[in-house]
Design an enzyme around this catalytic site. Structure first.
Site: not given
Ligand code: NDP
Length: 275
Positions: A54, A79
């Site tokens: 992200y 993640k």
């Protein structure tokens, strides 16, 4: 089922995870993500869902440093991205995420996608990070039942969480049932169908309950025992998405939303992705 914005559910290793968190996919690094997190913390959220890919872990870390709420009261998920999978690369990626976030531990670390030929080794790295106490819980994302079975066969650590695309048009009943049987918490990504909420059934229920379609959908997830991480950058929507604890959907209305399922994905199928 959680009853309050800060209620938690118990993961299979005894760690308490908030049932509601803020998703920050596509929220810009720096001031946009800092502002969204500040709004969420003000509205009572105590969990943030980010990921290396992200590109906003720095900003997430900044928001965590700028709040008065102690670190241990906020549940932070990140993640490992697909290009970083495999044993050694995953360990390095974890260190890099912690450094960007400015944290000494994560609450939850997930395998972002089941990269063929790699995810079992990636899982071994996560279990070592977990055993070293660098992350409080580990899990997976975008895992179908057959991917989960590979992990269950290969490892003595059961994923605590499986984060998958889940909403009224893709209700993931098969994965939900498998996860429940195996004590894995299901967490919904794109719980709001990426904002595509203009379905007649939802609009009708919104009128009946004097709520918004978004609140109806989020309440439906909660009543199914699913953890939700709706994303918004707007203060009023961040608040709205947490105002879902003062009403309850009848079982007939739960069924009506269940019946919207048509297997429609807004994102890729984990059996067929090329990134
Ligand atoms: P969501 O289903 O949360 O929908 C977000 C969209 O809905 C945004 O466009 C937002 O607009 C809009 N929205 C938010 N609240 C409302 C509301 N009350 N009324 C109307 N519209 C609203 O989509 P995401 O894909 O962002 O999923 C949520 C989170 O899940 C992500 O942020 C990320 O953390 C995670 N995720 C994980 C994936 C994975 O592979 N593991 C993949 C995708 C997401 P606005 O911001 O303008 O308010």
């Amino acid at each position: 089922m959680i009853q309050h914005v800060q209620d938690t559910i118990m993961l299979n290793n005894g760690v308490a995870m908030p049932g509601l968190g803020l998703g920050v996919f596509k929220v810009g690094d720096g001031s946009p993500v800092v502002a969204a997190i500040k709004s969420a913390l003000r509205a009572g959220y105590r969990a943030i869902d980010t990921a290396a890919v992200y590109g906003n872990e720095d900003g997430v870390g900044q928001a965590l440093r700028e709040t008065d709420i102690p670190r241990e009261e906020i549940f932070v998920t990140s993640k490992v991205w697909n290009a970083d999978q495999g044993y050694d690369a995953t360990l390095k990626a974890f260190d890099a995420s912690l450094e960007r976030l400015g944290l000494s531990y994560l609450d939850l670390y997930l395998i972002h996608w089941p990269v063929a030929g790699k995810y079992v080794e990636t899982w071994r790295a996560l279990t070592d990070l977990y055993k070293e106490g660098r992350v409080r819980a580990i899990g997976v994302s975008n895992f179908h039942v057959h991917h989960l079975k590979d992990i269950l066969d290969a490892s003595d650590v059961i994923p605590a969480v499986n984060q998958v695309e889940c909403h009224p048009l893709l209700n993931q009943k098969e994965i939900r049932d498998f996860c429940q049987m195996n004590n894995i918490v299901l967490e919904a990504w794109s719980p709001l169908m990426k904002g595509n909420l203009n379905l007649p059934v939802l609009e009708e229920l919104a009128k009946t309950y004097q709520k918004t379609p978004a609140q109806i959908v989020l309440r439906w997830h909660l009543q199914h025992g699913v953890v939700i991480i709706p994303k918004s950058v707007h203060d009023h929507r961040i608040k709205e998405n947490a105002q879902i604890f003062d009403f309850s959907l009848s079982s007939a209305d739960m069924d009506a939303i269940d019946a919207l399922n048509e297997g429609k994905r807004f994102g890729p199928d984990p059996d067929n992705f090329d990134f």
